[in-house]
Design an enzyme around this catalytic site. Structure first.
Site, PDB file in Angstrom:
ATOM      1  N   ASP A 165      42.496  33.537  40.704  1.00 56.14           N
ATOM      2  CA  ASP A 165      43.279  32.899  39.639  1.00 56.14           C
ATOM      3  C   ASP A 165      44.260  33.858  38.988  1.00 56.14           C
ATOM      4  OD1 ASP A 165      42.075  30.216  39.586  1.00 56.14           O
ATOM      5  OD2 ASP A 165      40.252  31.290  39.041  1.00 56.14           O
ATOM      6  N   ASP A 186      41.539  39.115  43.748  1.00 57.19           N
ATOM      7  CA  ASP A 186      41.116  38.100  42.785  1.00 57.19           C
ATOM      8  C   ASP A 186      41.845  36.816  43.183  1.00 57.19           C
ATOM      9  OD1 ASP A 186      40.107  36.918  40.360  1.00 57.19           O
ATOM     10  OD2 ASP A 186      42.110  37.185  39.514  1.00 57.19           O
TER      11      ASP A 186
END
Length: 341
Positions: A128, A126
């Site tokens: 953020d 991922d």
């Protein structure tokens, strides 16, 4: 099935059933004896480094078949993980193995320096809050907008927003906080404020080392982010050399193949297909920080290591295969990947 996991002494990790993976626990106290060992106290992985002297107490506790409240069955409900990679632990590892085996042949003893979870060949990150320290920026922007309208951006609302695409996050924020504005207007305010700070966003602890390690060891890696392509470009502007190491990046906010954002599995399935050898979902390990992302990975049939924000509620982390406090704690060898050097 329960695991007592350890780095220099044991702790507990619930073993994953199908799509019901574990988080790390520890119950070996710094003082006391076998009669007083409490194996019901949950802590995170980075707290599982107890003095070597407690290892024998842990072995004794497991040999007695101690277990957290609510966990039934015999000693075969426990898997003791001993860090036998350390020379001074070898004798204690043998002691623990023999003690547990004498009590019940069904007791398994393993070493966390070796593969524990299902072996993977590819890793999906991922963006953020996992690679980039953006969540603090988002939190401030959302809180400022809410405050201007006399509202509060609570941890509960934030938990629902994290990991979603920008348009979905805006809709959730407006609905949850009952803001007197449309999701479109919220998104305009959000982007105007956030973009100013995202140009200089920093990396999360352990992120660069792990990415470069996998690249050096020729482990295929990719990014699956809910961000749109334009926002992604802003965020990685000062980290282009690092992000050039990824095989590919899927920006779920603008990618036409990603029909639904997290917690739908679309983004991870698309990301897996785009590796040159198109691995099966079970061959991919996802690294995430958000509950929505964890749900998406599990639905995709992938194992997922979660590094949750400190404000995320414990119940929102239950689906993770493994829960850590930082990428610095991650041990790739537990998933059959090359260990960090």
């Amino acid at each position: 099935m329960r695991i007592c996991a350890s780095s220099t002494a044991p702790s507990r990790v619930p073993v994953a059933k199908a799509h019901q993976p574990p988080s790390l626990h520890s119950g070996i106290p710094a003082t006391g004896d076998c009669k007083n060992v409490d194996l019901s106290v949950p802590v995170h992985a980075h707290n599982c480094r107890f003095p070597v002297k407690n290892f024998v107490r842990a072995a004794c506790a497991c040999a007695r078949g101690s277990r957290p409240e609510g966990v039934g069955g015999g000693a075969r409900d426990l898997l003791l993980l001993c860090d036998c990679s350390l020379p001074r632990i070898h004798g204690r590892f043998d002691l623990c193995k023999s003690s547990c085996s004498r009590r019940d042949p069904g007791m398994r003893v393993a070493c966390p320096a070796k593969q524990i979870f299902q072996k993977v060949t590819h890793v999906i990150f991922d963006l953020d809050g996992l690679l980039l320290d953006t969540e603090s920026i988002y939190k401030k922007v959302f809180s400022d907008i809410a405050q201007r309208h006399g509202k509060v951006y609570t941890a509960e609302t934030r938990g629902k927003v994290i990991g979603t695409t920008e348009d979905v996050g805006a809709r959730i924020a407006v609905e949850e906080m009952q803001l007197p504005m449309s999701p479109e207007d919220f998104l305009k305010e959000y982007k105007a404020a956030a973009d100013k700070s995202l140009h200089t966003v920093g990396l999360m602890p352990g992120a660069e080392r792990l990415v470069r390690h996998f690249h050096t060891k020729q482990i295929p890696i990719a990014v699956a982010t809910s961000s749109g392509q334009d926002t992604y470009d802003i965020k990685v502007e000062h980290h282009k050399s690092l992000f050039s190491l990824f095989s590919h990046v899927v920006t779920g906010g603008t990618d036409p193949e990603v029909k639904s954002g997290k917690p739908s599995p679309d983004i991870f399935l698309v990301c897996a297909r785009r590796f040159k050898d198109s691995p099966k979902p079970e061959q991919c390990l996802v690294l995430e920080d958000a509950p929505n992302g964890v749900q998406a990975a599990v639905k995709a049939g992938m194992q997922v290591v979660m590094v949750p924000d400190k404000q995320i509620e414990e119940k929102a982390t239950k689906l993770a295969t493994l829960k850590l406090n930082s990428l610095e704690e991650f041990r790739p060898e537990m998933f059959g990947l090359p260990p960090l050097e």
